[in-house]
Design a protein around this motif. Sequence first.
Motif, PDB file in Angstrom:
ATOM      1  N   GLU A   1      45.179  57.869  19.787  1.00  0.00           N
ATOM      2  CA  GLU A   1      46.380  58.528  20.725  1.00  0.00           C
ATOM      3  C   GLU A   1      46.817  59.811  20.263  1.00  0.00           C
ATOM      4  O   GLU A   1      46.943  60.786  20.937  1.00  0.00           O
TER       5      GLU A   1
ATOM      6  N   LEU B   1      44.208  53.117  16.471  1.00  0.00           N
ATOM      7  CA  LEU B   1      44.875  53.245  17.857  1.00  0.00           C
ATOM      8  C   LEU B   1      45.910  54.614  17.756  1.00  0.00           C
ATOM      9  O   LEU B   1      45.759  55.449  18.620  1.00  0.00           O
ATOM     10  N   SER B   2      46.561  54.463  16.469  1.00  0.00           N
ATOM     11  CA  SER B   2      47.548  55.693  16.327  1.00  0.00           C
ATOM     12  C   SER B   2      46.762  56.957  16.138  1.00  0.00           C
ATOM     13  O   SER B   2      47.035  57.908  16.799  1.00  0.00           O
TER      14      SER B   2
ATOM     15  N   ASP C   1      48.675  45.285  21.708  1.00  0.00           N
ATOM     16  CA  ASP C   1      50.106  45.383  21.827  1.00  0.00           C
ATOM     17  C   ASP C   1      50.830  43.971  22.225  1.00  0.00           C
ATOM     18  O   ASP C   1      52.144  43.815  21.729  1.00  0.00           O
TER      19      ASP C   1
ATOM     20  N   PHE D   1      53.354  59.716  13.897  1.00  0.00           N
ATOM     21  CA  PHE D   1      53.124  59.102  15.113  1.00  0.00           C
ATOM     22  C   PHE D   1      53.107  59.763  16.342  1.00  0.00           C
ATOM     23  O   PHE D   1      53.965  60.644  16.761  1.00  0.00           O
TER      24      PHE D   1
ATOM     25  N   THR E   1      44.747  49.159  23.500  1.00  0.00           N
ATOM     26  CA  THR E   1      46.289  48.821  23.357  1.00  0.00           C
ATOM     27  C   THR E   1      46.408  47.432  24.078  1.00  0.00           C
ATOM     28  O   THR E   1      47.524  46.866  23.739  1.00  0.00           O
TER      29      THR E   1
ATOM     30  N   SER F   1      53.315  53.422  19.392  1.00  0.00           N
ATOM     31  CA  SER F   1      52.201  53.549  18.524  1.00  0.00           C
ATOM     32  C   SER F   1      52.750  53.097  16.797  1.00  0.00           C
ATOM     33  O   SER F   1      52.364  52.369  16.312  1.00  0.00           O
TER      34      SER F   1
ATOM     35  N   ARG G   1      53.599  49.651  16.848  1.00  0.00           N
ATOM     36  CA  ARG G   1      52.154  48.846  16.918  1.00  0.00           C
ATOM     37  C   ARG G   1      51.723  48.835  15.510  1.00  0.00           C
ATOM     38  O   ARG G   1      51.344  47.536  14.985  1.00  0.00           O
TER      39      ARG G   1
END
Length: 387
Positions: free
Chosen positions: A110, A106-107, A146, A359, A142, A364, A367
């Motif tokens: 994004e 996910l990082s 999250d 990041f 997310t 992010s 997480r």
Amino acid sequence: MTLFDYLNINEEELKEAVMTSNLDNVLKSAVVLILNEYMEKERDEYLETAKYERVAERRDYRNGYYERELMITVGRVKLKVPRTREGGFSTSVFEKYARVDQAFMLSMLEMVVSGVSTRKVTNVIETLCGETVSKSFVSSLTAQLDPIVNQWASRPLNVTTYRYLHVDAMYIKVRENRKVVSKAVYIATAISTDNRREVVGLKIDQAESFEAWQSFLQSLKRRGLQSPDLVISDAHEGLKKAISQEFVGTSWQRCTVHFKRNLLKALPKKMAKSFMADVRTIFMSSDLEGAREAKERLVEKYAKEPRVQKALDILEGGYDEATQFLNEPSRYHRYTSSTNHLERLNQEVRRREQVIRIFPNEQSAFRLIGAVLMEADERLQKGSPLR
């Protein structure tokens, strides 16, 4: 015994994957085989009966499988998820084993969505995900991850009594308002009265300060943390002040490893080895009386040596703060004299964080670091109590 010994892996299938596939496919094939077999073991444990075993009383019955995709670092894999007739069984694989992988992915996603990644990263991400990356795709992921990390990071702490608290901070880079800024990550671990270590706190804030440390400690208190007997940390002045104000009656232990490093920096190279050998005898003592006697011997030995006077001044000034752990039972000395275990935890976080490097936003970072800490905390809870 290795994981492959424990699981009933089909070696021929794995060998076939190695012979006919590229590296990514080999990894994917191995992951599929291992996780499928792990879920099978989970179902066996849930039913309390092995496959084809006949018992008079049983919890439920096997009812085949259904397919479900899992996204991991090397791409998407399709798993055969076992199910039971009455539907009571649920595997832990998708929550537990995908957590860090999902946070890591996910990082990077994004980064792509916000337009800050290189073309190479974009191509790799889209290849791994098997589709064009969009904001809605990222949001859907997310939304799953999250809440899990946030719930863990804010869980109540009043169900356990903690005797010792370790705190430390590390720095990361985050994009904020189109700029790259440095942020402090505050992490806390604790040792409970039943001798178990636990990761109890995570917070991302601005650079280290009294106000930021106070806010972090207050957040632990709001979740139910009572004043511990001892707080172990480095000698950051803002942190020391925050500890004294938020935990009245709690002693502060200066990390002996950090303290020794400060002493070493003040010593000439030719005298460092012998001087530090004498310093170690202080902290190897079993009680305060023995430590004080060792310190007095050291001071007397080097009293007339001008090249170590700066180190002697540091030793005298920090001695009391660095020996508070000797007031605790001797069985805890190895755990309360330094923040070494927290440093190792930071290294585990750093290993993942350095791949991201910067990041895309603060959430992010929270997480990914939260997922890593959750994984570490689960290992601690499954391990044996401290001896």
